[in-house]
Motif scaffolding. Structure first.
Motif, PDB file in Angstrom:
ATOM      1  N   ILE A   1       0.866  -1.186   0.000  1.00 43.44           N
ATOM      2  CA  ILE A   1       0.000   0.000   0.000  1.00 43.44           C
ATOM      3  C   ILE A   1       0.899   1.231   0.000  1.00 43.44           C
ATOM      4  N   THR A   2       1.619   1.414  -1.076  1.00 42.44           N
ATOM      5  CA  THR A   2       2.574   2.501  -1.239  1.00 42.44           C
ATOM      6  C   THR A   2       2.210   3.269  -2.516  1.00 42.44           C
ATOM      7  N   PRO A   3       2.861   4.388  -2.822  1.00 40.92           N
ATOM      8  CA  PRO A   3       2.570   5.092  -4.071  1.00 40.92           C
ATOM      9  C   PRO A   3       2.711   4.194  -5.297  1.00 40.92           C
ATOM     10  N   ASN A   4       1.872   4.454  -6.295  1.00 47.87           N
ATOM     11  CA  ASN A   4       1.782   3.603  -7.490  1.00 47.87           C
ATOM     12  C   ASN A   4       3.127   3.304  -8.132  1.00 47.87           C
ATOM     13  N   GLY A   5       3.978   4.322  -8.216  1.00 50.28           N
ATOM     14  CA  GLY A   5       5.250   4.167  -8.895  1.00 50.28           C
ATOM     15  C   GLY A   5       6.215   3.223  -8.207  1.00 50.28           C
ATOM     16  N   LEU A   6       5.920   2.837  -6.969  1.00 50.99           N
ATOM     17  CA  LEU A   6       6.791   1.926  -6.212  1.00 50.99           C
ATOM     18  C   LEU A   6       6.324   0.478  -6.292  1.00 50.99           C
ATOM     19  N   HIS A   7       5.089   0.256  -6.734  1.00 49.82           N
ATOM     20  CA  HIS A   7       4.501  -1.086  -6.699  1.00 49.82           C
ATOM     21  C   HIS A   7       5.322  -2.115  -7.472  1.00 49.82           C
ATOM     22  N   HIS A   8       5.765  -1.758  -8.657  1.00 48.25           N
ATOM     23  CA  HIS A   8       6.443  -2.704  -9.541  1.00 48.25           C
ATOM     24  C   HIS A   8       7.628  -3.360  -8.839  1.00 48.25           C
ATOM     25  N   ASP A   9       8.564  -2.550  -8.391  1.00 50.50           N
ATOM     26  CA  ASP A   9       9.778  -3.102  -7.777  1.00 50.50           C
ATOM     27  C   ASP A   9       9.477  -3.806  -6.463  1.00 50.50           C
ATOM     28  N   GLN A  10       8.557  -3.247  -5.689  1.00 50.86           N
ATOM     29  CA  GLN A  10       8.262  -3.837  -4.387  1.00 50.86           C
ATOM     30  C   GLN A  10       7.577  -5.193  -4.518  1.00 50.86           C
ATOM     31  N   VAL A  11       6.626  -5.302  -5.434  1.00 54.94           N
ATOM     32  CA  VAL A  11       5.933  -6.584  -5.613  1.00 54.94           C
ATOM     33  C   VAL A  11       6.905  -7.645  -6.138  1.00 54.94           C
ATOM     34  N   ILE A  12       7.784  -7.259  -7.035  1.00 54.28           N
ATOM     35  CA  ILE A  12       8.760  -8.224  -7.549  1.00 54.28           C
ATOM     36  C   ILE A  12       9.675  -8.699  -6.423  1.00 54.28           C
ATOM     37  N   ARG A  13      10.053  -7.803  -5.528  1.00 52.57           N
ATOM     38  CA  ARG A  13      10.866  -8.207  -4.373  1.00 52.57           C
ATOM     39  C   ARG A  13      10.085  -9.141  -3.444  1.00 52.57           C
ATOM     40  N   VAL A  14       8.805  -8.867  -3.265  1.00 53.73           N
ATOM     41  CA  VAL A  14       7.956  -9.745  -2.449  1.00 53.73           C
ATOM     42  C   VAL A  14       7.921 -11.146  -3.063  1.00 53.73           C
ATOM     43  N   ALA A  15       7.740 -11.194  -4.384  1.00 58.86           N
ATOM     44  CA  ALA A  15       7.695 -12.492  -5.067  1.00 58.86           C
ATOM     45  C   ALA A  15       9.008 -13.249  -4.898  1.00 58.86           C
TER      46      ALA A  15
END
Length: 374
Positions: A117-131
């Motif tokens: 639940i962060t700013p849109n522009g951060l989702h890509h890298d953060q979700v990939i790190r979560v995966a």
């Protein structure tokens, strides 16, 4: 009003002061009634929230009423927030991370999924790190700033063997599901037209939602996505063409690449059409209208935190309000733990579909040309 969060919170304020009606009154929701009114001792989805702002706080509070999902960890760049959440939600120190070290969650059996639940522009890298850490990802919408990034997120989660879900809370909302049921049952007849109006007057010009790098755009990314997604689940179709027009009255506040107001139109294979408005410069806009040969549905407010209000040609929608995020997280626990299939998709693929439409709307605004979608 500083943000969409403030806008939706104001819509919800009166509802939060009212007691919830018995779940047995939900039309067609015996499953909910049975679930929430009987003891549960089965598996629980253990969730860490990444981003402890206003919406993260709302989700955390709602999860206190969940039966299948539990808040067990936090990720934040603000130590004081972490300390406050630890005290409020009884979160152990070993389940607390910052944005630099949260990859270490891979070794933590107390956390099954991370809700980004962060700013849109951060989702890509953060979700990939979560995966890559081997955890399931739940990502707030829009899941990325464009379809290319969204697909990369889907691919990364598939490669890691984890699920990627998007925070489409309206996909579990009882009145919304009743309209979808009626449409599927043919009660509206052939669908002819959808209208979605989403907007509010945004405040603080320095906030991240008006920063192109962090937001990926403007009102369309933040509030217009509700009309895009709503047009799809209300009609039950995917658009085949799009036209759009942008209006900007305050270029100082709405810089290049940050849209103030966009009107957009969509056409569907059946011949149905949609006319939608997304804006940061007009308030009191939260309305869906669906028209068919045999009837209609109108919802206003249609996407606020609740209560959603609506009527059809058969009368008022009477399903009681249930906290959206509570339902969402319990239902997502069922999807992740049991492979449950929701009435309306909340997968990463669903998020990419919306992003493809957003890309096409921005291209239509840029070129003035009708965009064809495959």
């Amino acid at each position: 009003m500083n943000s969409r969060r403030d806008f939706l919170q104001k819509l919800a304020a009166s509802a939060m002061a009212l007691p919830l009606l018995p779940l047995q009154n939900l039309a067609g929701s015996a499953e909910y009634a049975n679930f929430y009114n009987t003891p549960y001792d089965g598996p629980v989805l253990r969730v860490a929230i990444m981003g402890l702002g206003s919406y993260g706080t709302r989700v955390a509070k709602a999860m206190q009423d969940c039966k299948r999902a539990r808040l067990t960890g936090v990720i934040s760049g603000t130590p004081s927030k972490i300390k406050a959440w630890q005290a409020r939600y009884n979160i152990p120190e070993k389940n607390c991370y910052n944005y630099e070290n949260f990859d270490q969650v891979k070794d933590n059996p107390d956390i099954d999924a991370i809700y980004v639940i962060t700013p849109n522009g951060l989702h890509h890298d953060q979700v990939i790190r979560v995966a890559k850490a081997g955890k399931h990802a739940i990502c707030e919408k829009p899941m990325a700033v464009n379809a290319k990034e969204g697909q990369e997120m889907v691919d990364a989660c598939n490669q890691a063997g984890v699920k990627l879900l998007v925070g489409y809370r309206m996909h579990f909302e009882p009145k919304t599901l009743e309209v979808i049921r009626m449409r599927k049952a043919g009660e509206f007849g052939k669908i002819l037209f959808f209208q979605g109006q989403c907007g509010f007057t945004i405040g603080d010009p320095t906030q991240w939602r008006l920063n192109r790098e962090l937001a990926g755009g403007g009102a369309l990314m933040d509030i217009g996505i509700y009309a895009i997604n709503g047009a799809r689940y209300m009609t039950g179709e995917e658009p085949v063409w799009i036209t759009a027009q942008e209006t900007k009255t305050n270029p100082e506040k709405f810089k290049e690449g940050v849209d103030e107001t966009i009107q957009f139109q969509m056409g569907f294979p059946s011949g149905a059409v949609a006319s939608c408005l997304s804006t940061y410069n007009m308030s009191h806009l939260d309305r869906f209208f669906l028209n068919g040969e045999k009837g209609f549905a109108e919802m206003q407010p249609s996407t606020g935190y609740g209560p959603i209000k609506g009527r059809t040609h058969k009368g008022e929608l009477t399903q009681p309000h249930i906290t959206h995020q509570t339902l969402q997280m319990d239902e997502m626990a069922g999807i992740i733990l049991d492979g449950k299939q929701p009435v309306v998709d909340v997968s990463g693929e669903e998020g990419v579909r919306d992003l493809k439409i957003i890309d096409a709307i921005y291209e239509a605004c840029r070129t003035g040309d009708k965009q064809q979608l495959s």
